[in-house]
Design a protein around this motif. Structure first.
Motif, mmCIF file in Angstrom:
data_model
loop_
_atom_site.group_PDB
_atom_site.id
_atom_site.type_symbol
_atom_site.label_atom_id
_atom_site.label_comp_id
_atom_site.label_asym_id
_atom_site.label_seq_id
_atom_site.Cartn_x
_atom_site.Cartn_y
_atom_site.Cartn_z
ATOM 1 N N ILE A 172 22.996 99.796 36.636
ATOM 2 C CA ILE A 172 22.247 99.420 37.841
ATOM 3 C C ILE A 172 20.751 99.584 37.580
ATOM 4 N N TRP A 173 20.394 100.682 36.941
ATOM 5 C CA TRP A 173 18.994 100.929 36.557
ATOM 6 C C TRP A 173 18.467 99.752 35.739
ATOM 7 N N TYR A 174 19.250 99.300 34.755
ATOM 8 C CA TYR A 174 18.809 98.185 33.925
ATOM 9 C C TYR A 174 18.615 96.915 34.747
ATOM 10 N N ARG A 175 19.522 96.652 35.670
ATOM 11 C CA ARG A 175 19.401 95.434 36.474
ATOM 12 C C ARG A 175 18.136 95.450 37.318
ATOM 13 N N ARG A 176 17.643 96.620 37.632
ATOM 14 C CA ARG A 176 16.398 96.693 38.405
ATOM 15 C C ARG A 176 15.190 96.169 37.624
ATOM 16 N N TYR A 177 15.301 96.061 36.318
ATOM 17 C CA TYR A 177 14.199 95.509 35.529
ATOM 18 C C TYR A 177 14.023 94.018 35.775
ATOM 19 N N GLY A 178 15.075 93.352 36.248
ATOM 20 C CA GLY A 178 14.998 91.912 36.465
ATOM 21 C C GLY A 178 15.177 91.102 35.197
ATOM 22 N N ILE A 179 15.727 91.718 34.145
ATOM 23 C CA ILE A 179 15.982 91.045 32.869
ATOM 24 C C ILE A 179 17.462 90.673 32.810
ATOM 25 N N SER A 180 17.780 89.551 32.192
ATOM 26 C CA SER A 180 19.167 89.136 32.055
ATOM 27 C C SER A 180 20.016 90.271 31.469
ATOM 28 N N ALA A 181 21.191 90.485 32.074
ATOM 29 C CA ALA A 181 22.096 91.543 31.624
ATOM 30 C C ALA A 181 23.160 91.027 30.664
ATOM 31 N N ARG A 182 22.919 89.866 30.063
ATOM 32 C CA ARG A 182 23.943 89.262 29.213
ATOM 33 C C ARG A 182 24.282 90.125 28.000
ATOM 34 N N ALA A 183 23.354 90.967 27.543
ATOM 35 C CA ALA A 183 23.608 91.803 26.379
ATOM 36 C C ALA A 183 24.195 93.160 26.749
ATOM 37 N N MET A 184 24.319 93.454 28.023
ATOM 38 C CA MET A 184 24.717 94.786 28.467
ATOM 39 C C MET A 184 26.232 94.937 28.481
ATOM 40 N N PRO A 185 26.772 95.901 27.742
ATOM 41 C CA PRO A 185 28.220 96.144 27.764
ATOM 42 C C PRO A 185 28.687 96.556 29.152
ATOM 43 N N ALA A 186 29.948 96.274 29.442
ATOM 44 C CA ALA A 186 30.457 96.500 30.791
ATOM 45 C C ALA A 186 30.821 97.951 31.055
ATOM 46 N N THR A 187 31.258 98.687 30.024
ATOM 47 C CA THR A 187 31.724 100.053 30.214
ATOM 48 C C THR A 187 31.089 100.977 29.195
ATOM 49 N N TRP A 188 31.226 102.281 29.428
ATOM 50 C CA TRP A 188 30.710 103.275 28.490
ATOM 51 C C TRP A 188 31.374 103.128 27.123
ATOM 52 N N THR A 189 32.671 102.877 27.118
ATOM 53 C CA THR A 189 33.369 102.688 25.847
ATOM 54 C C THR A 189 32.810 101.483 25.104
ATOM 55 N N ASP A 190 32.609 100.387 25.802
ATOM 56 C CA ASP A 190 32.019 99.195 25.180
ATOM 57 C C ASP A 190 30.603 99.483 24.694
ATOM 58 N N PHE A 191 29.861 100.264 25.472
ATOM 59 C CA PHE A 191 28.491 100.597 25.086
ATOM 60 C C PHE A 191 28.483 101.364 23.766
ATOM 61 N N GLN A 192 29.374 102.296 23.602
ATOM 62 C CA GLN A 192 29.412 103.075 22.365
ATOM 63 C C GLN A 192 29.625 102.173 21.157
ATOM 64 N N ASP A 193 30.530 101.205 21.280
ATOM 65 C CA ASP A 193 30.758 100.259 20.175
ATOM 66 C C ASP A 193 29.517 99.404 19.937
ATOM 67 N N TYR A 194 28.932 98.905 21.025
ATOM 68 C CA TYR A 194 27.719 98.096 20.898
ATOM 69 C C TYR A 194 26.610 98.881 20.207
ATOM 70 N N PHE A 195 26.404 100.131 20.630
ATOM 71 C CA PHE A 195 25.277 100.894 20.114
ATOM 72 C C PHE A 195 25.483 101.265 18.652
ATOM 73 N N ALA A 196 26.705 101.568 18.276
ATOM 74 C CA ALA A 196 26.987 101.865 16.868
ATOM 75 C C ALA A 196 26.664 100.655 15.998
ATOM 76 N N ASP A 197 27.060 99.470 16.449
ATOM 77 C CA ASP A 197 26.765 98.253 15.683
ATOM 78 C C ASP A 197 25.265 97.979 15.635
ATOM 79 N N ALA A 198 24.581 98.173 16.760
ATOM 80 C CA ALA A 198 23.140 97.920 16.811
ATOM 81 C C ALA A 198 22.398 98.858 15.867
ATOM 82 N N CYS A 199 22.766 100.133 15.866
ATOM 83 C CA CYS A 199 22.092 101.102 14.997
ATOM 84 C C CYS A 199 22.397 100.844 13.524
ATOM 85 N N ALA A 200 23.593 100.345 13.241
ATOM 86 C CA ALA A 200 23.951 100.046 11.850
ATOM 87 C C ALA A 200 23.079 98.936 11.277
#
Length: 262
Positions: free
Chosen positions: A140-168
């Motif tokens: 919700i905090w991110y959506r307040r920026y007014g930037i497209s949320a297309r890159a935002m994972p839907a859940t905490w579990t999805d976020f962990q996978d996304y962030f591991a790949d991004a950092c790699a």
């Protein structure tokens, strides 16, 4: 009443934790990862009003992002105004724009990772349900920026996978190397008072590897965590930055204090 009627407000985990002064002290984790992204480090060197001092840049940026989470009105225009002209070519030869949703979300993601790290290091472990709840509120905090949320994972579990790949995919480039010393031994803002061993312990494993950090200082971190708990227990004026304290305790008549820890 929830701010902007979007679910954030008193009683949410985000409001409880984001304005905690200890979040600011954990920021070397987020900022070191940002400086390993060539487009972010390149943008700071080319467009920041303090291009040689990364912590002075964060001193102006982070309070604005935090304030948006506690705001009672739409402040997304500040994001667009501050970022629309930030574009160029990074040291890998790739073009960037600060409002690119993937790039903007990665920067936000480093703050989310840092927030979770702060809570579980300085305050208490979160239950699986609390992790999902806090992540939902960060979304919700991110959506307040007014930037497209297309890159935002839907859940905490999805976020962990996304962030591991991004950092790699991060690499130490010319601009990241320029900021190395400031990241490992912060020289400005609130983080300048942090012991170097504590900074190193709080870094993400990817940053530790790419910046060549070896060894550990768990005893220094444990002592620092204990000291900051004592300070936070003295009262809201010692635990929270101004914007959070005013939102959480609107009826108190506390004297106004600095918005950052001393």
């Amino acid at each position: 009443m929830p701010a902007l009627d979007d679910g954030l407000g008193p009683g949410t985990l985000l409001w409880e934790f984001l304005g905690d002064r200890r979040f600011l002290l954990t920021l070397p984790r987020a900022v070191s990862l940002q400086m390993l992204h060539p487009s972010i480090s390149g943008a700071i060197r080319e467009h920041s009003t303090t291009p040689k001092r990364v912590w002075e840049h964060e001193r102006h940026t982070v309070p604005m992002l935090t304030g948006i989470a506690y705001a009672d009105r739409d402040l997304s225009s500040l994001i667009r105004y501050g970022h629309e002209r930030v574009k160029g070519t990074d040291d890998h030869g790739r073009r960037y724009h600060a409002l690119n949703p993937e790039l903007f979300h990665f920067q936000h993601a480093t703050y989310v990772d840092t927030l979770f790290t702060m809570v579980e290091t300085f305050i208490r472990p979160l239950t699986p349900a609390e992790r999902e709840r806090l992540y939902e509120e960060c979304s919700i905090w991110y959506r307040r920026y007014g930037i497209s949320a297309r890159a935002m994972p839907a859940t905490w579990t999805d976020f962990q996978d996304y962030f591991a790949d991004a950092c790699a995919g991060l690499r130490l480039g010319r601009d990241g190397e320029f900021f190395r010393e400031q990241l490992l031994r912060p020289d400005s803002w609130v983080v300048r008072w942090m012991p170097a061993g504590v900074v190193r312990e709080l870094l993400h494993p990817t940053a530790r590897e790419l910046f060549g950090v070896q060894g550990s200082d768990r005893a220094a971190l444990a002592a620092y965590v204990g000291w900051r708990k004592v300070i936070a227990a003295r009262g809201p004026e010692h635990r929270y930055v101004d914007v959070a304290r005013r939102a959480l305790f609107p009826r108190t008549q506390e004297p106004r204090t600095s918005a950052v820890p001393r």
